[in-house]
Design a protein around this motif. Structure first.
Motif, PDB file in Angstrom:
ATOM      1  N   PHE A  93       0.810  -1.215   0.000  1.00  9.43           N
ATOM      2  CA  PHE A  93       0.000   0.000   0.000  1.00  9.43           C
ATOM      3  C   PHE A  93       0.848   1.272   0.000  1.00  9.43           C
ATOM      4  CE2 PHE A  93      -3.099  -3.144   0.764  1.00  9.43           C
ATOM      5  CZ  PHE A  93      -4.333  -2.611   0.429  1.00  9.43           C
ATOM      6  N   ASP A  94       2.171   1.141   0.007  1.00 10.87           N
ATOM      7  CA  ASP A  94       3.032   2.320  -0.108  1.00 10.87           C
ATOM      8  C   ASP A  94       2.744   3.083  -1.400  1.00 10.87           C
ATOM      9  OD1 ASP A  94       4.298   1.549   2.227  1.00 10.87           O
ATOM     10  OD2 ASP A  94       5.992   0.612   1.212  1.00 10.87           O
ATOM     11  N   ILE A  95       2.519   2.342  -2.479  1.00  8.87           N
ATOM     12  CA  ILE A  95       2.370   2.968  -3.794  1.00  8.87           C
ATOM     13  C   ILE A  95       1.117   3.840  -3.878  1.00  8.87           C
ATOM     14  CG2 ILE A  95       1.989   2.493  -6.249  1.00  8.87           C
ATOM     15  CD1 ILE A  95       3.987   0.169  -5.939  1.00  8.87           C
ATOM     16  N   PRO A  96      -0.084   3.323  -3.552  1.00  3.79           N
ATOM     17  CA  PRO A  96      -1.246   4.223  -3.592  1.00  3.79           C
ATOM     18  C   PRO A  96      -1.155   5.368  -2.597  1.00  3.79           C
ATOM     19  CG  PRO A  96      -1.857   2.083  -2.667  1.00  3.79           C
ATOM     20  CD  PRO A  96      -0.492   1.940  -3.267  1.00  3.79           C
ATOM     21  N   VAL A  97      -0.511   5.129  -1.441  1.00  2.00           N
ATOM     22  CA  VAL A  97      -0.353   6.213  -0.459  1.00  2.00           C
ATOM     23  C   VAL A  97       0.472   7.344  -1.051  1.00  2.00           C
ATOM     24  CG1 VAL A  97       0.785   6.851   1.708  1.00  2.00           C
ATOM     25  CG2 VAL A  97      -0.717   4.859   1.632  1.00  2.00           C
ATOM     26  N   LEU A  98       1.584   7.012  -1.690  1.00  2.00           N
ATOM     27  CA  LEU A  98       2.452   8.044  -2.258  1.00  2.00           C
ATOM     28  C   LEU A  98       1.789   8.760  -3.431  1.00  2.00           C
ATOM     29  CD1 LEU A  98       5.993   6.384  -2.150  1.00  2.00           C
ATOM     30  CD2 LEU A  98       5.077   8.171  -0.665  1.00  2.00           C
ATOM     31  N   ILE A  99       1.104   8.018  -4.291  1.00  2.00           N
ATOM     32  CA  ILE A  99       0.431   8.655  -5.428  1.00  2.00           C
ATOM     33  C   ILE A  99      -0.597   9.663  -4.940  1.00  2.00           C
ATOM     34  CG2 ILE A  99      -1.127   8.268  -7.385  1.00  2.00           C
ATOM     35  CD1 ILE A  99       0.267   5.585  -7.833  1.00  2.00           C
ATOM     36  N   GLY A 100      -1.324   9.312  -3.882  1.00  2.00           N
ATOM     37  CA  GLY A 100      -2.339  10.213  -3.362  1.00  2.00           C
ATOM     38  C   GLY A 100      -1.783  11.367  -2.563  1.00  2.00           C
ATOM     39  N   LYS A 138       3.252  16.369  -7.022  1.00  2.00           N
ATOM     40  CA  LYS A 138       4.154  16.346  -8.179  1.00  2.00           C
ATOM     41  C   LYS A 138       3.994  15.014  -8.919  1.00  2.00           C
ATOM     42  CE  LYS A 138       8.463  17.741  -7.659  1.00  2.00           C
ATOM     43  NZ  LYS A 138       8.659  18.848  -8.617  1.00  2.00           N
ATOM     44  N   PRO A 139       3.749  15.027 -10.224  1.00  2.00           N
ATOM     45  CA  PRO A 139       3.663  13.767 -10.973  1.00  2.00           C
ATOM     46  C   PRO A 139       4.989  13.000 -10.925  1.00  2.00           C
ATOM     47  CG  PRO A 139       2.740  15.575 -12.248  1.00  2.00           C
ATOM     48  CD  PRO A 139       3.457  16.187 -11.070  1.00  2.00           C
ATOM     49  N   PHE A 140       4.895  11.695 -10.848  1.00  2.00           N
ATOM     50  CA  PHE A 140       6.114  10.873 -10.804  1.00  2.00           C
ATOM     51  C   PHE A 140       5.808   9.460 -11.260  1.00  2.00           C
ATOM     52  CE2 PHE A 140       4.130  10.605  -6.612  1.00  2.00           C
ATOM     53  CZ  PHE A 140       4.050   9.239  -6.415  1.00  2.00           C
ATOM     54  N   GLY A 141       6.857   8.744 -11.616  1.00  2.00           N
ATOM     55  CA  GLY A 141       6.761   7.326 -11.927  1.00  2.00           C
ATOM     56  C   GLY A 141       7.540   6.530 -10.907  1.00  2.00           C
ATOM     57  N   LYS A 146      17.684   9.157 -17.934  1.00  2.00           N
ATOM     58  CA  LYS A 146      17.249   9.972 -19.074  1.00  2.00           C
ATOM     59  C   LYS A 146      15.909  10.645 -18.763  1.00  2.00           C
ATOM     60  CE  LYS A 146      16.547   9.656 -24.105  1.00  2.00           C
ATOM     61  NZ  LYS A 146      15.145  10.057 -24.210  1.00  2.00           N
ATOM     62  N   LEU A 147      14.992   9.898 -18.149  1.00  2.00           N
ATOM     63  CA  LEU A 147      13.701  10.479 -17.772  1.00  2.00           C
ATOM     64  C   LEU A 147      13.883  11.632 -16.787  1.00  2.00           C
ATOM     65  CD1 LEU A 147      11.449   7.308 -17.326  1.00  2.00           C
ATOM     66  CD2 LEU A 147      11.116   9.138 -18.987  1.00  2.00           C
ATOM     67  N   LEU A 148      14.762  11.460 -15.824  1.00  2.00           N
ATOM     68  CA  LEU A 148      15.029  12.520 -14.847  1.00  2.00           C
ATOM     69  C   LEU A 148      15.607  13.757 -15.539  1.00  2.00           C
ATOM     70  CD1 LEU A 148      16.560  10.360 -11.976  1.00  2.00           C
ATOM     71  CD2 LEU A 148      14.401  11.600 -11.859  1.00  2.00           C
ATOM     72  N   LYS A 149      16.545  13.554 -16.461  1.00  2.00           N
ATOM     73  CA  LYS A 149      17.146  14.671 -17.190  1.00  2.00           C
ATOM     74  C   LYS A 149      16.111  15.415 -18.027  1.00  2.00           C
ATOM     75  CE  LYS A 149      21.771  12.627 -17.653  1.00  2.00           C
ATOM     76  NZ  LYS A 149      22.744  12.026 -18.606  1.00  2.00           N
ATOM     77  N   GLU A 150      15.087  14.674 -18.467  1.00  2.00           N
ATOM     78  CA  GLU A 150      14.043  15.276 -19.309  1.00  2.00           C
ATOM     79  C   GLU A 150      12.964  15.973 -18.493  1.00  2.00           C
ATOM     80  OE1 GLU A 150      14.381  12.083 -23.047  1.00  2.00           O
ATOM     81  OE2 GLU A 150      12.773  11.893 -21.548  1.00  2.00           O
ATOM     82  N   GLY A 151      13.110  15.945 -17.152  1.00  2.00           N
ATOM     83  CA  GLY A 151      12.175  16.686 -16.314  1.00  2.00           C
ATOM     84  C   GLY A 151      11.146  15.861 -15.583  1.00  2.00           C
ATOM     85  N   ASN A 152      11.286  14.531 -15.642  1.00  2.00           N
ATOM     86  CA  ASN A 152      10.342  13.649 -14.950  1.00  2.00           C
ATOM     87  C   ASN A 152      10.901  13.239 -13.586  1.00  2.00           C
ATOM     88  OD1 ASN A 152       8.374  13.046 -17.307  1.00  2.00           O
ATOM     89  ND2 ASN A 152      10.383  12.631 -18.165  1.00  2.00           N
ATOM     90  N   SER A 153      10.008  13.046 -12.611  1.00  2.00           N
ATOM     91  CA  SER A 153      10.405  12.584 -11.282  1.00  2.00           C
ATOM     92  C   SER A 153      10.138  11.086 -11.146  1.00  2.00           C
ATOM     93  CB  SER A 153       9.645  13.347 -10.191  1.00  2.00           C
ATOM     94  OG  SER A 153       9.978  14.721 -10.220  1.00  2.00           O
ATOM     95  N   LEU A 154      10.928  10.442 -10.297  1.00  2.00           N
ATOM     96  CA  LEU A 154      10.797   9.007 -10.079  1.00  2.00           C
ATOM     97  C   LEU A 154      10.849   8.686  -8.595  1.00  2.00           C
ATOM     98  CD1 LEU A 154      13.205   7.615 -12.859  1.00  2.00           C
ATOM     99  CD2 LEU A 154      10.707   7.403 -12.836  1.00  2.00           C
TER     100      LEU A 154
END
Length: 243
Positions: free
Chosen positions: A83-90, A94-97, A139-147
């Motif tokens: 349940f860590d994943i739905p907790v963090l998404i909610g 900031k959008p992230f993968g 590469k995703l991080l360099k392009e402005g995406n968070s992870l």
């Protein structure tokens, strides 16, 4: 048992329900502002996660949102349970993968949504492919995406925080983005500690100040992993949920 059935029926039903929306989002024009595009894509997972956690009856407290800087970041969190994943998404605006194990890629619809929010799938059994995935993440991080990474590599199920694997922090060495440590406490009480039934729990999420490139650029990966783990443990102990 009824709560468990309701939660997972909702999860499966919602995924199927959102297939048309996923198709529309994939057709968004390439010249659309990247930040607007990410927000549009993340609206659906965020709605799902908030409703899903509400169905568990859990209380979620989030502290330190003001510590999240502008621009791409690498969130590094301990990993208590599923349940860590739905907790963090909610919890995080900031959008992230996520950096996820490759086995998840076999799950219909879910894997498509994960690809839409720029998740990276890692085959831990194949060192060469794992390295390629880390490069794709950087590469995703360099392009402005968070992870988000879970450096323990597995769930603690409410036990002590395990040792952090250093490999995931290669993402920051190669991209130079800030690392934002996150402490999660209480998610294992929802599921893992209940004989795999879903029960309400008190969940605490603590977001610590970011660690910037100038602070970690001269550190080796093992030292960096240990330092981030120490920050998470300290914040977890300081903000322990009152029983």
């Amino acid at each position: 048992m009824l709560r468990l059935i309701a939660c997972f029926l909702y999860m499966g039903g919602y995924l199927v329900y959102t297939i048309p929306r996923l198709s529309r989002l994939k057709r968004l024009p390439d010249d659309l502002n990247p930040d607007i595009k990410k927000q549009l894509i993340h609206e659906t997972p965020k709605k799902w996660s908030k409703t899903f956690m509400a169905m568990t009856g859990s209380q979620i407290e989030v502290e330190g949102l003001h510590h999240i800087p502008e621009g791409p970041v690498l969130f590094a969190s301990n990993h208590e349970g599923n349940f860590d994943i739905p907790v963090l998404i909610g919890a995080i605006e900031k959008p992230f993968g996520f950096i996820s194990k490759i086995e998840v890629k076999k799950v219909p619809v879910l894997s498509a949504w994960m690809e839409a929010i720029n998740c990276v799938f890692i085959d831990r059994k194949n060192r060469e492919k794992a390295h390629d995935s880390i490069m794709a993440g950087a590469k995703l991080l360099k392009e402005g995406n968070s992870l988000v990474i879970f450096p323990e590599g597995t769930r603690s199920k409410g036990g002590p925080i395990g040792l952090f694997k250093a490999g995931g922090f290669r993402l920051t060495k190669d991209s130079g983005v800030p690392i934002v440590p996150i402490s999660i406490q209480g998610t294992a009480d929802v599921f893992e500690k209940n004989g795999r039934l879903v029960k309400p729990a008190k969940i605490k999420v603590v977001i610590s100040p970011p660690v910037y490139s100038r602070q970690y650029k001269d550190k080796d990966l093992i030292s960096l992993a240990e330092e981030i783990r120490d920050v998470i443990i300290q914040s977890r102990n300081a903000k322990r949920i009152a029983s």
